[in-house]
Write an enzyme that holds these catalytic residues in place. Structure first.
Site, PDB file in Angstrom:
ATOM      1  N   HIS A   1       0.775  -1.287  -0.435  1.00 32.08           N
ATOM      2  CA  HIS A   1      -0.255   0.140  -0.082  1.00 32.08           C
ATOM      3  C   HIS A   1       0.775   1.141   0.003  1.00 32.08           C
ATOM      4  CE1 HIS A   1       1.156   0.700   4.002  1.00 32.08           C
ATOM      5  NE2 HIS A   1       0.438  -0.638   4.079  1.00 32.08           N
TER       6      HIS A   1
HETATM    7  P1  TYD Z   1      -1.325  -2.484   7.805  1.00 33.77           P
HETATM    8  O1  TYD Z   1      -1.423  -1.109   7.149  1.00 33.77           O
HETATM    9  O2  TYD Z   1      -2.315  -3.000   5.742  1.00 33.77           O
HETATM   10  O3  TYD Z   1       0.087  -3.121   7.861  1.00 33.77           O
HETATM   11  P2  TYD Z   1       1.065  -4.010   6.930  1.00 33.77           P
HETATM   12  O4  TYD Z   1       1.004  -2.595   6.019  1.00 33.77           O
HETATM   13  O5  TYD Z   1       2.473  -3.942   7.697  1.00 33.77           O
HETATM   14  O6  TYD Z   1       1.073  -5.098   6.170  1.00 33.77           O
HETATM   15  O7  TYD Z   1      -2.421  -2.949   8.426  1.00 33.77           O
HETATM   16  C1  TYD Z   1      -2.500  -4.384   8.827  1.00 33.77           C
HETATM   17  C2  TYD Z   1      -4.202  -4.608   9.356  1.00 33.77           C
HETATM   18  O8  TYD Z   1      -3.912  -3.524  11.235  1.00 33.77           O
HETATM   19  C3  TYD Z   1      -5.634  -3.566   8.745  1.00 33.77           C
HETATM   20  O9  TYD Z   1      -6.454  -4.079   9.663  1.00 33.77           O
HETATM   21  C4  TYD Z   1      -4.870  -1.917  10.152  1.00 33.77           C
HETATM   22  C5  TYD Z   1      -4.944  -2.406  11.591  1.00 33.77           C
HETATM   23  N1  TYD Z   1      -4.182  -1.594  11.521  1.00 33.77           N
HETATM   24  C6  TYD Z   1      -4.469  -0.805  12.902  1.00 33.77           C
HETATM   25  O10 TYD Z   1      -5.171  -0.884  13.166  1.00 33.77           O
HETATM   26  N2  TYD Z   1      -3.411   0.439  13.711  1.00 33.77           N
HETATM   27  C7  TYD Z   1      -2.520   0.809  12.533  1.00 33.77           C
HETATM   28  O11 TYD Z   1      -2.073   1.591  13.091  1.00 33.77           O
HETATM   29  C8  TYD Z   1      -1.659  -0.383  11.921  1.00 33.77           C
HETATM   30  C9  TYD Z   1      -0.300  -0.017  11.112  1.00 33.77           C
HETATM   31  C10 TYD Z   1      -2.206  -1.170  11.203  1.00 33.77           C
END
Ligand code: TYD
Length: 135
Positions: free
Chosen positions: A51
């Site tokens: 993303h």
């Molecule tokens: P995501 O940002 O997609 O993780 P990564 O980039 O590390 O693969 O987030 C994964 C899940 O966690 C998504 O459902 C959103 C949640 N999340 C939160 O609730 N709070 C946060 O601060 C972050 C970074 C993610």
């Protein structure tokens, strides 16, 4: 362009035979830190990220172990390797990021400039490319 603004950041540290100490404090980062999160227990072969952020800047640190951070700004692509607890990688906004090749036991710490807000994520790669090419 965003990729040219990515840089490694040296985190000040105090080396000690009893164990080393690194510290991050206000005014020593490119942005005020609003949020801290971390990835742990990452299974072998997993890829995180996938993303871009419209608002949120980050500093990524391999607190333990190592991994690669692959970045794309819509024009160029570059992969950065992180493997030291005293080296951060600064990421401005509008970069497509993928974190991969995690070594066993890796811990990925992220310092973020905003609170969590799903509406500032771009999770569709085609949409990201469209937005960066229209800039
Ligand atoms: P995501 O940002 O997609 O993780 P990564 O980039 O590390 O693969 O987030 C994964 C899940 O966690 C998504 O459902 C959103 C949640 N999340 C939160 O609730 N709070 C946060 O601060 C972050 C970074 C993610």
């Amino acid at each position: 362009m965003s990729l040219s603004r990515v840089r490694y950041i040296d985190i000040p540290r105090v080396e000690d035979p009893r164990g080393n100490l690194a510290y991050i404090q206000d005014h020593s980062t490119p942005f005020p830190i609003k949020r801290v999160y971390y990835l742990y227990d990452v299974p072998g072969g997993a890829t995180r990220g996938g993303h871009a952020h419209v608002e949120c800047e980050s500093i990524i640190i391999a607190l333990n172990g190592s991994f690669d951070v692959s970045l794309q700004d819509g024009h160029n692509h570059k992969t950065f390797h992180l493997n030291r607890a005293f080296t951060g990688l600064y990421l401005p906004t509008m970069l497509w990021r993928e974190l991969e090749n995690f070594s066993s036991g890796s811990v990925c710490l992220v310092l973020a400039s905003t609170l969590y807000d799903e509406s500032e994520y771009i999770r569709d790669y085609e949409e990201f490319i469209k937005q960066t090419r229209s800039e």
